[in-house]
Write an enzyme that holds these catalytic residues in place. Sequence first.
Site, PDB file in Angstrom:
ATOM      1  N   THR A 312       4.413 -92.688 -11.314  1.00  0.00           N
ATOM      2  CA  THR A 312       4.168 -92.984 -12.728  1.00  0.00           C
ATOM      3  C   THR A 312       2.798 -93.608 -12.953  1.00  0.00           C
ATOM      4  O   THR A 312       2.154 -94.120 -12.037  1.00  0.00           O
ATOM      5  CB  THR A 312       5.239 -93.946 -13.281  1.00  0.00           C
ATOM      6  OG1 THR A 312       5.132 -95.203 -12.618  1.00  0.00           O
ATOM      7  CG2 THR A 312       6.629 -93.372 -13.102  1.00  0.00           C
ATOM      8  N   CYS A 313       2.401 -93.594 -14.205  1.00  0.00           N
ATOM      9  CA  CYS A 313       1.122 -94.182 -14.607  1.00  0.00           C
ATOM     10  C   CYS A 313       1.328 -95.671 -14.893  1.00  0.00           C
ATOM     11  O   CYS A 313       1.119 -96.155 -16.005  1.00  0.00           O
ATOM     12  CB  CYS A 313       0.579 -93.458 -15.838  1.00  0.00           C
ATOM     13  SG  CYS A 313      -1.106 -93.920 -16.267  1.00  0.00           S
TER      14      CYS A 313
END
Length: 373
Positions: A312-313
């Site tokens: 994920t970011c």
Amino acid sequence: MQSALEAFLSDRNRPTPFLVLDPAVVARRYAELTQAFPGAEILYAVKACPHPAVLRVLVDAGAGFDAASPAEVASCVEAGADPARICAGNPVRGAAATAACHAAGVRRFVTDSVEDLDELAVHAPGAEVLVRVLVDDTGSATPFFGKFGATPAVATELLRGCGSRGLVATGVTFHAGSQQTRPATYSAGAATAVAVATEAGVQRPVLDIGGGLPVAYRSAVPAWAEFAAAVAGHDVRLVVEPGRALVAEAGVLRTSVLRVSRRPGVDHRRWVYLDAGRYQGLAETENEAIDYPVRVAGRDGPTGPVVIAGPTCDGDDVLYRRTPYALPLSLRAGDHVDLLHAGAYTASYASVGFNGFAPLPVHVAPQPSSRAT
């Protein structure tokens, strides 16, 4: 590793990430736990892995259940559990949840505050009550100290206050923290709990030692019999609430490598990015509390140190930065990385869509056909 899991994982074409479970392992662990704690009532902590296949195999084995919400109660009942064998163990349910559990047939409740005790009197009249007492949790990977549990003095008053509210004071419970590796912590907790029950005048009380029994992830842990010995010697009705201990080894979380990167000026180690991270089932890697055994399917040869991160970011989505892990130098994008002993607190912790990533799929490994003898 169990043969049913290995047979399922032999299919390398199944999209990742996913968790695969073998309910037969759960049944074996339950049988072993009942041998370690003879005469104790076993209530499975549903939150660890609420998959219907797990609940069904435990119903068939004779387990009861520790449920934290009306939804968990409903899942247990749907799997065939008798509501009389379910304990509503979350002391911060709220009035509506208390009423719903009671309406479903649950008659055992845990409390740790006078506010909740008053709600039980109204919404669960006649209920059997366990008071959760605050104990030390030294030795646990995930300490619980502070959020739950009344001090011994307050716990004593709560037990004494049950009768005037039409409730039945049955005993005391505590939780020594998750992945607890010190039998002495259970011993001290049991002594505190029994002292509270004695002070409150509860005869032959229920002593519910909660969950927290450890699993050997990458380090050895004491045998369950050592924990049983630590709480022995009291004239009580013993209850144990295992979660992780029953289901961890029943699951493998398969991921794929998205990228292997060198990060000059940042870290001398390779960074390995997987397609599952803290939001896709690996929440227990927060603070690197749980160090899952890791293997790479189809790669061998020399290994080197790595940092393991999720997809994920989010800058916090790093699984292992401090805990030493070494993976093959030949590791490449697309390779499968399996996290073992991942049946507990993975799918039940996964996000429902953070950053657009779907919830973690769960499969049940088909059981091998029985052979004629």
